[in-house]
Design an enzyme around this catalytic site. Sequence first.
Site, PDB file in Angstrom:
ATOM      1  N   GLU A 193       0.843  -1.185   0.000  1.00 41.50           N
ATOM      2  CA  GLU A 193       0.000   0.000   0.000  1.00 41.50           C
ATOM      3  C   GLU A 193       0.883   1.241   0.000  1.00 41.50           C
ATOM      4  OE1 GLU A 193      -0.673  -2.470   2.493  1.00 41.50           O
ATOM      5  OE2 GLU A 193      -1.975  -3.361   0.958  1.00 41.50           O
ATOM      6  N   ARG A 220      -1.148  17.857  15.346  1.00 43.93           N
ATOM      7  CA  ARG A 220      -0.792  16.911  14.286  1.00 43.93           C
ATOM      8  C   ARG A 220      -1.401  15.541  14.580  1.00 43.93           C
ATOM      9  NH1 ARG A 220      -0.786  19.503  10.116  1.00 43.93           N
ATOM     10  NH2 ARG A 220       1.135  20.424   9.308  1.00 43.93           N
ATOM     11  N   GLU A 258       0.181  31.157   6.599  1.00 50.25           N
ATOM     12  CA  GLU A 258       0.463  30.543   7.896  1.00 50.25           C
ATOM     13  C   GLU A 258       1.191  31.461   8.862  1.00 50.25           C
ATOM     14  OE1 GLU A 258       2.321  26.730   7.465  1.00 50.25           O
ATOM     15  OE2 GLU A 258       0.515  25.849   6.559  1.00 50.25           O
ATOM     16  N   SER A 275       9.582   9.825   3.675  1.00 53.12           N
ATOM     17  CA  SER A 275       9.361   8.432   4.085  1.00 53.12           C
ATOM     18  C   SER A 275       9.054   7.594   2.849  1.00 53.12           C
ATOM     19  CB  SER A 275       8.200   8.359   5.091  1.00 53.12           C
ATOM     20  OG  SER A 275       8.032   7.051   5.573  1.00 53.12           O
ATOM     21  N   GLU A 281       4.697  11.346  -0.868  1.00 51.79           N
ATOM     22  CA  GLU A 281       4.913  12.779  -0.650  1.00 51.79           C
ATOM     23  C   GLU A 281       6.377  13.145  -0.890  1.00 51.79           C
ATOM     24  OE1 GLU A 281       3.183  16.016   2.474  1.00 51.79           O
ATOM     25  OE2 GLU A 281       4.102  14.218   3.323  1.00 51.79           O
ATOM     26  N   GLU A 306      -9.781  25.106   6.027  1.00 54.56           N
ATOM     27  CA  GLU A 306      -9.042  23.848   6.070  1.00 54.56           C
ATOM     28  C   GLU A 306      -8.810  23.378   7.510  1.00 54.56           C
ATOM     29  OE1 GLU A 306      -5.487  24.235   3.768  1.00 54.56           O
ATOM     30  OE2 GLU A 306      -6.565  24.796   1.936  1.00 54.56           O
TER      31      GLU A 306
END
Length: 366
Positions: A193, A220, A258, A275, A281, A306
């Site tokens: 996956e 997070r 931000e 990763s 990503e 968001e």
Amino acid sequence: MTQMILAGPLAAPEMLAVLGCAGDPVDLPGQMHGGAGAGIGGDWPDYQPGEGRVAAVSVESTPQLLRYLEVMGLSPLPLATGEVWGFGGGEGQDWQPEKAALMALTAQAILTRNKGDSPQHIRARLTRIAEIAAAVPRAAFGPQPQTHLPPPDPARVEIRSRAEVWGGYFSVEQLSLRHRRHDGGWSDTLSREAFMSADAALLLPYDPARDEVLVISQIRIGPLARGQAQVWMLEPIAGRVDAGEPPEATARREAGEEAGLQIGRLYPLPEHYPSPGANSEFFYPFVATADLSGHRTGHGFGVAGEGEDIATHILPRDELVTLALNGQIQCGPLVLLALWLDRHADQIRQDPAHPDARQGGDLAGT
């Protein structure tokens, strides 16, 4: 199959190829307005009769075309030439032909990986799907490391199947594959996956005159899901690269969203996967010069739509490095940015460009 007239973005050769269509040109007098985000999450162009010509083609319908029209929620526009598909409300800037390649990549992703989803669900995710699709050409034409590695060769990997098994704010795809082993043989068939995400730009603003940096903090989900008590993280400014947007522009846009900050010169760090074992990503990190003299630690930043609730923190560069080295920063990219800046701060301070950067200088040196 029925005969249909496709116009504007739908008549672009890249789109016709993905939709399995071919046909004859149609004379369609008039003009299009708006629709720059057609097929990637925005509105479609509107049609105005009169002078000029709009690209149009008469084709036989295909299953791909009918599915795509259903997903997009498009309706035909009755004209003297017949019912014409490809027009909408015309919001946004004008559509340009160079948008067709990204539209086609997004259409291909919709048609090949989202077959079980409802049209409404796909349409709601269209911006996210386009962001992921936009990473494909950057990956194909970006750096291909070779030192100590086998030569980049698609023939070394055989993908037997690939399907999206979850699609929401992010996406998860399941791949069945085998690959060439280091001994020259083939691996067994593997089922894996992949967490699919758009590319992202990361930014650490640095004031060379004050030797200070600006970082942000927010909740997070990763640490929360892992079971950690502290789920607020010190991080760099960061955000997804919008479809069709250069990473440098993303960094500048996110600095405003931000931190309410205008940045100057951008200094790029090595681009990388954080990763690669399970995540698509890809990061574009930057250090940027900024005037932090008028900014203070505070909160209330981020895009409310968001769900962002962001606080900013201004601290001496030496403190940032200390926090990175003693484990008080657990966001890996911020550790990398802190250590890179610690090594290059003197060069940035000596760079004759940085005083001009406070007036919003160019991307020179990026």
